[in-house]
Design an enzyme around this catalytic site. Structure first.
Site, PDB file in Angstrom:
ATOM      1  N   ARG A 233       0.973  -1.211   0.092  1.00 29.76           N
ATOM      2  CA  ARG A 233       0.016   0.066  -0.026  1.00 29.76           C
ATOM      3  C   ARG A 233       1.034   1.102   0.131  1.00 29.76           C
ATOM      4  O   ARG A 233       1.972   1.144   0.690  1.00 29.76           O
ATOM      5  CB  ARG A 233      -0.901  -0.102   1.402  1.00 29.76           C
ATOM      6  N   GLU A 262      -3.057   7.273  -5.138  1.00 29.78           N
ATOM      7  CA  GLU A 262      -3.282   6.807  -6.572  1.00 29.78           C
ATOM      8  C   GLU A 262      -4.687   7.128  -6.681  1.00 29.78           C
ATOM      9  O   GLU A 262      -5.645   7.134  -6.111  1.00 29.78           O
ATOM     10  CB  GLU A 262      -2.894   5.470  -6.574  1.00 29.78           C
ATOM     11  N   HIS A 280      -0.913  -0.180  -9.942  1.00 30.33           N
ATOM     12  CA  HIS A 280      -1.312  -1.016  -8.975  1.00 30.33           C
ATOM     13  C   HIS A 280      -2.167  -2.242  -9.755  1.00 30.33           C
ATOM     14  O   HIS A 280      -3.403  -2.561  -9.717  1.00 30.33           O
ATOM     15  CB  HIS A 280      -2.747  -0.237  -8.201  1.00 30.33           C
TER      16      HIS A 280
END
Length: 307
Positions: A233, A262, A280
């Site tokens: 994360r 993000e 991601h």
């Protein structure tokens, strides 16, 4: 007999998974915040299971309105917005898909590591621009024989360690307590692990507890020849400190699949040629997303056939 009722709390649960659940359960949701509120108000007393993602808020207040709840199945590995303490207090089971996605995320971690240390994105640009005809590309850094530090040794961290060992690397790790029967060297804190690592891979949970865990001091302990990889994360890392270290050369390179805010990635980070950036996509393959959905269905099936 009335079918078991479950709530799909998050729109992030794929349609194929919802369809599979609908074959077995009385499915409510998904929907926007107002629609979920209406469903809970009307049916909260009979909801026994929840399918969700870690990005959908499941807090103490909502749980209080679900007196029959027995199990929460999270489609993702992260449990960021799920109040795990409140679930534990009520004895509500919680599952996630970390086992289903571990190999895929581990593959990406290894790819980011190699791409960062060999500067493969910059090398690609070197060839495409025609610069190769004028100059040789600079030497990169090897991974063979290097020390790889795993910040977290759950399903994903362990899968990364196995791959690293096969490549001739030397794993070590940091967790709150040593993992039973694990032969890798253990460090009690992130800074100590960083000081003992050539490659530092973040594979621990995110959330409030680990926010800023990889701070300026941890990054400084890595040094100018090291590589940081984050497939966990974004909030775990002090992003401004990371950018500063990469830009100044105090950190050699980085491979990042996650970011603090993000999809907004700082321009300063995007302009660096010693960092590899991915949007991601740790678990983002057809096969693994299918397996993740299957893990949600299997978890909730426990409500139909309790042990």
């Amino acid at each position: 007999m009335r079918p078991v009722t479950i709530l799909v709390l998050s729109s992030g649960v794929p349609a194929t998974t919802i369809a599979a659940l609908a074959e077995r359960f009385d499915v409510l949701g998904p929907g926007d915040a107002q629609e979920i509120e209406a469903l809970v108000s009307s049916h909260g007393a009979r909801i026994r299971g929840i399918a969700t993602t870690g990005k959908a808020r499941l807090d103490r207040a909502l749980l209080a309105r679900l007196p029959a709840l027995e199990l929460v199945a999270c489609y993702s590995a992260g449990l960021d917005k799920i109040d795990t303490e409140a679930l534990a207090e009520r004895g509500i089971a919680l599952t996630n898909s970390s086992a289903a996605l571990a190999d895929e995320v581990a593959d990406l971690a290894i790819a980011l590591m190699i791409m960062a240390r060999r500067r493969l994105v910059a090398a690609d640009a070197h060839v495409r621009s025609g610069a190769w005809a004028k100059d040789a590309f600079p030497l990169g850094r090897s991974v063979t024989g290097r020390r790889i530090g795993l910040l977290g040794l759950g399903h994903i961290g362990s899968a990364i360690a196995r791959r690293a060992e096969a490549m001739g690397m030397q794993p070590r790790y940091c967790t709150r307590r040593p993992v039973a029967e694990c032969a890798y060297p253990h460090h009690a804190d992130a800074r100590a692990l960083a000081a003992d690592s050539d490659v530092f891979v973040i594979a621990c949970p995110g959330g409030t507890a680990n926010r800023g865990l990889v701070d300026r001091n941890v990054i400084a302990a890595l040094g100018p020849d090291a590589t940081l990889v984050n497939i966990a994360r974004g909030e775990i890392v002090d992003e401004p400190a990371l950018v500063e270290a990469l830009a100044s050369g105090r950190l050699g390179s980085a491979g990042l699949d996650v970011f603090a805010n993000e999809p907004d990635v700082p321009l300063a980070l995007r302009q660096l040629d010693n960092v590899v950036l991915a949007p991601h996509l740790g678990s983002a393959t057809i096969e693994t997303r299918t397996a993740m959905g299957g893990s949600v269905v299997r978890s909730l099936e426990r409500l139909l056939n309790p042990v």
